[in-house]
Enzyme design. Sequence first.
Site: not given
Length: 527
Positions: A121, A239, A285, A344, A379
């Site tokens: 990811e 997100h 992200r 998110h 995060r």
Amino acid sequence: MNVAGGEAPVTTGRIIIVGAGIGALHAALELAPRPVLVISPEVLGGGASSAWAQGGVAAAMAANDTAEDHAQDTMRAGAGTVDPAVARMVTADARAQILELTELGTPFDRDAMGGYVLSREAAHARARVVRVKGDQAGREIMQALIAAVRATPSVQVAEGVMASGLEVRDGFVTGVWLERADAPSGRVLVRGAAVLLAGGGSGGLYAVTTNPPRIRGQVIGMAARAGAMIADAEFVQFHPTAIASGEDPAPLATEALRGEGAVLVNAAGERFMLAVHPDAELAPRDIVARAIFAETQAGRRPMLDTRAVLGAEIASRFPAVTAACLRAGIDPVTEPIPVAAAAHYHMGGVDTRSDGRASLGGLWVCGEASSTGLHGANRLASNGLLEALVFARICARGIAESLGEVKDAPPVALQFPTDGDAPDPALIAELRRLMTDHVGVVRDAAGLRHALAGIARIEAQGGESENLRNMTATATLIAAAALVRQESRGGHFRTDFPAPDPAQARRSHMTLTEALRIRSLCETEEP
Ligand code: SIN
């Protein structure tokens, strides 16, 4: 059996756990045989953010990986404000947590040699995310924990009940106000042996979110209203690839799809991430989310194209994503999936020390409601469930130590007065729109001041609803902290201060009193 009726408080020797996600259930099991009361707004498993997590749990399980590498990736993604000691502690415990969940019956995906299948990811230097049936990790881990909880007699679960306030005496949390979650009701005060908050984050304060409908910052808000210090409130993670199908909440198209090689394209067929970051679709992200947001704002319709890398296999390898697409009339085997940035995960929350304690006595916090310093400003993917697991155990051990010997306590019977104020759905909708429009992916001072004025008005119109006041408290903290941070860092982007400022490379701490003072200075701003 204690019976809580009318306004009379009830006292129990049970530890009260607010929330019913992975952190809450893990802590309840860890505390056994100490008696606990788990407050679950829905039937166990329904409506907890944990159950919706698709990606999985980040852990250095591969032979060529180390906890230190995982900690380094966590710090890099966190954009300069991660607490290194917390990052090292959490990543060092990850492997043990995975082995334990496996013991408990979680059917993690395995390869032909029996090794864990690992997904890659964004911002992870290598494949490190342990998963279940492609995109079913949260659901399956929850199933294993729920089965264990149901078989543990010391755990009492109050289903259809939610917390709406904390009782504090002399700086010490002594009880929790409870009300029915499924119908308007009056409140009952339950005083317990200790209180653990494990009730999720704030995503649902936004109109476009991947969080379950009930997760609207209430737990952070009730702690803030009780006087707890809140940390990093301005840092909300968006997100990049929520499925833009008009569903509320927006279904997630897991980042693991991009880890498999799915690409982001716009309506003109351009792979726009190539021009944005060297890691393209696997950039951190916040960077991908802002690029998606920019494409949406420009009317270029960003889409996730899984066709070349997955083809028809998407149905068996990512069943939740496929089902969400089909519900919206999108066939991911033949068409790219329209996507949008969606709230998110809240990196901010109740300021929580490395022993799991909040700034108020008698109060422990784990999971998304906490802010431990692990996530910094952004995060790292799949560190959320990991943090919840690690801190659930830390909190459980800390509570057990503070209480001494195990004492039995009979189950609590809850009866609620029938009168009560439910929050007005129109006001909640207005609050969520305000947050998305002015406290969202891209912010500036004028928009944040406008939002604070609007939140104050919504709160004033909300009458006696404690639930709504908890939401507006958290919304106020997010917007006020975002106004104070005059720079851009991680998930917090200010068009009027677009660069990071090294002098501000630290976590933020704010009480609700301070946030309300800032809000009061903006209250004349609304037209
Ligand atoms: C995802 O699967 O993309 C989300 C994982 C996470 O938020 O950690």
